[in-house]
Design a protein around this motif. Structure first.
Motif, short mmCIF file in Angstrom:
data_model
loop_
_atom_site.label_atom_id
_atom_site.label_comp_id
_atom_site.label_asym_id
_atom_site.label_seq_id
_atom_site.Cartn_x
_atom_site.Cartn_y
_atom_site.Cartn_z
N GLU A 63 0.92 -1.48 -0.44
CA GLU A 63 0.32 -0.12 0.19
C GLU A 63 1.34 1.32 -0.12
O GLU A 63 1.78 1.55 0.98
N ASN A 64 0.50 2.14 -1.11
CA ASN A 64 2.36 3.13 -1.74
C ASN A 64 1.02 4.41 -0.53
O ASN A 64 0.00 5.02 -0.11
N GLY A 65 2.40 5.07 -0.34
CA GLY A 65 1.78 6.18 0.83
C GLY A 65 1.27 7.22 -0.14
O GLY A 65 1.18 7.53 -1.46
N TYR A 361 -3.81 -5.87 -6.70
CA TYR A 361 -4.78 -6.87 -5.17
C TYR A 361 -5.76 -5.57 -5.52
O TYR A 361 -5.12 -4.30 -4.95
N ILE A 362 -7.08 -6.13 -5.13
CA ILE A 362 -8.24 -4.75 -5.19
C ILE A 362 -9.05 -6.11 -3.96
O ILE A 362 -9.50 -6.38 -4.65
N PHE A 391 -7.77 -3.92 2.49
CA PHE A 391 -6.98 -2.64 1.22
C PHE A 391 -7.76 -1.74 0.47
O PHE A 391 -9.10 -2.38 0.07
N LYS A 392 -7.68 -0.44 0.94
CA LYS A 392 -8.80 0.84 0.66
C LYS A 392 -8.01 0.57 -0.79
O LYS A 392 -9.66 1.55 -1.69
#
Length: 439
Positions: A63-65, A361-362, A391-392
Motif C-alpha cells: 500500500e503506497n503512501g 490486488y483489489i 486494503f482500501k
C-alpha cells in the motif's frame, strides 16, 4: 513399546522441525534447555531441510503512501509523505501437482505488516525508482530512491536493518545476492549510466555495515531485476542505451563481473538451478519506452492487445563458459483470466513450472497465480484467498517463488524490531559525485 517411556530427544527435534518458525520461536521460551536445543546448529539444519522440501510462494502486498510534496520542514528541502508505505507479507505452499485438478483455490497465511517509522518504502515498477529482491529467506527493499536508505527485512518476523546512507544521484539500481559458501548476503548498488556517483557493495554481517567502492568494466544501463543462482547475481543490461543487450554476471563471493551477450530484451529466472531467459514473441523494452515513468506497467495495461498471441520463448543456459543455450518455444493455452496486461513472470518452481502472478490486488476481486508446465504445455490457474478486505485501494503485489523459512535468518543479530531515528540522509560526499565508476 512401553507407553510410559519418555520420548527420545531426536524424536522431539523431528516433531518440532515440522512446525512453522513462529511456533519454534514460542517453544524457545519454555525453558533454557529448550532455548538451547532449538538454537543448536543441528536443529537449524534439520528445520531448513524440512522447509526446503516444501517451498512456498511469498507475496508482498504494498500500500503506497500519498504522492510526495515539497516541504520546508524537511531537511535539505526534501520530500514529505503523509504515509510511508506498508508491506503486508503472506505465503502459501507451492503446488506440487497443480494439473491434476481444476478450479483450484489456495489460502494464504498472513505473516506480518511491515512499515518502519520515518522510512519511505513505496513500490514502483520502474527499476530506476525502486529495487526489491529476495534471497534465502530475506527481502531487500529500496523503495524510495531519493531517500537513499535501503533496508533488509525478514518477511516472516518483520525484523529489519536499515543500511547506511549512500549517494545515488537521482536514479540508481541495486540488487540482493547471497554467497552459499560463506553464507553471506551482499547488496550491489549500480549507478545510473547518465549520472555521477560510484558503484558500491555492502556485506550484510555483524559489525558496522559499510558501503565499499567497486568498479564495473563495461558501461551499461539496467533492464531487469536481478536473480541470484548458486552465488552468481545476474541481471540484464543495455550498453550505452543502444539496445545492445548483455547479461551482467556478478560473482557474489569474488565480487568480479563477467558478461554474456544476448540478442534481445528478456526477463531472467532461475530454472532448475540454471540461468534462463524468458520473453514473449512481441515483447518490447518497456524500460526504454517509458524511461521516466514511475509505473512502466501502465504501458502494458493500456497499450497491449487484449488478446495477443501468447508465444513464450524460454532459453536455458546449458554451458556457462561457451554461452550455449537450449531454446524452447511454447504457445500457452487459452484461459479466460490469463491476461498478459495484468500478470508478470515470477520465476520457476524446482520441478520446472513457470509461475505467473497478477501484479495488482483489489479487495473483493479474485487474485490468481498461474502455473505453466512446459512438458505438458498446460496452464493452471489457482485463485489465492486470504489477503483480506482491509486494503482500501489498488495495491501492488510482488510475488516470489521458492521461499524457504530458515531459523538461521531469524537469529541474525543485525535484524531488529525497532531502530533509532534515521540520520539526515542529505549529506552527500563530494568524492562520490566526481568519480568514474566504469573502469
Amino acid at each position: 513399546m512401553n507407553p510410559s517411556s519418555p520420548i527420545s530427544f531426536d524424536l522431539i527435534l523431528e516433531i518440532l522441525s515440522r512446525l512453522p518458525s513462529k511456533s519454534v520461536a514460542r517453544f524457545r521460551c519454555v525453558s533454557k534447555l529448550w532455548a538451547s536445543m532449538l538454537a543448536s546448529t543441528h536443529f537449524k539444519e534439520l528445520f531448513l531441510t524440512r522447509s526446503s522440501a516444501k517451498p512456498r510462494l511469498l507475496f508482498a502486498i504494498v500500500e503506497n503512501g500519498d504522492k510526495p510534496g515539497s516541504s520546508r520542514d524537511e531537511p535539505c528541502g526534501g520530500l514529505k509523505y503523509e504515509a510511508c508505505g506498508v508491506w503486508s507479507f503472506f505465503s502459501l505452499p507451492q503446488l506440487e501437482y497443480p494439473y491434476e485438478k481444476s478450479n483450484l483455490v489456495a489460502a494464504a497465511e498472513f505473516h506480518v505488516k511491515f512499515s518502519p517509522d520515518d522510512l519511505v518504502i513505496n513500490h514502483s515498477t520502474n527499476l530506476k525508482y525502486c529495487s526489491c529482491g529476495y534471497n534465502s529467506g530475506l527481502i531487500y527493499i529500496h523503495g524510495y530512491r531519493y531517500q537513499a536508505r535501503p533496508l533488509i527485512c525478514n518477511p516472516i518476523t518483520g525484523r529489519y536493518v536499515v543500511t547506511p546512507k549512500r549517494y545515488t544521484y537521482k536514479k540508481a539500481y541495486s540488487f540482493f545476492g547471497f554467497d552459499p559458501i560463506d553464507k553471506k548476503y551482499k547488496v550491489l548498488s549500480m549507478v545510473y549510466l547518465g549520472g555521477p556517483g560510484r558503484h558500491k557493495i555492502l556485506t550484510f554481517e555483524d559489525g558496522d555495515l559499510i558501503w565499499r567502492h567497486i568498479k564495473c568494466p563495461i558501461k551499461h544501463d539496467v533492464r531487469s531485476d536481478g536473480v541470484c543462482i548458486n552465488g552468481v547475481l545476474y541481471y540484464l543490461g543495455d550498453k550505452n542505451h543502444r539496445n545492445d543487450y548483455v547479461i551482467v554476471c556478478f560473482d557474489v563471493r569474488s565480487e568480479k563481473f563477467t558478461f554474456i551477450d544476448i540478442e534481445r530484451f528478456c526477463r531472467l529466472i532461475n530454472y532448475k538451478g540454471k540461468l534462463a531467459v524468458v520473453y514473449w514473441k512481441d515483447d518490447v523494452d518497456i524500460y526504454e519506452r517509458h524511461h521516466f515513468d514511475m509505473d512502466v506497467y501502465s504501458f502494458m495495461e493500456n497499450s497491449l492487445d487484449a488478446n495477443p498471441v501468447n508465444e513464450l520463448h524460454v532459453w536455458v543456459l546449458e554451458d556457462v563458459e561457451k554461452h550455449e543455450w537450449l531454446k524452447y518455444v511454447y504457445t500457452l493455452t487459452n484461459d479466460e483470466f490469463f491476461r498478459r496486461r495484468h500478470v508478470s513472470f515470477v520465476g520457476a518452481t524446482a520441478s520446472g513450472d513457470i509461475v505467473f502472478s497478477m501484479r495488482k490486488y483489489i479487495s473483493e476481486q479474485p487474485f490468481y497465480v498461474f502455473y505453466f508446465n512446459p512438458e505438458r504445455t498446460t496452464l493452471q490457474r489457482v485463485e489465492i484467498q486470504g489477503f483480506g478486505e482491509a486494503f482500501k485501494k489498488r495495491c501492488s503485489v510482488v510475488t516470489f517463488v521458492n521461499h524457504v523459512e530458515d531459523l538461521g535468518v531469524n537469529d541474525l543479530e543485525l535484524l531488529k524490531s525497532v531502530h533509532p531515528p534515521l540520520v539526515d540522509p542529505c549529506d552527500v560526499s563530494e568524492s562520490d559525485s566526481d568519480y568514474d565508476p566504469w573502469g
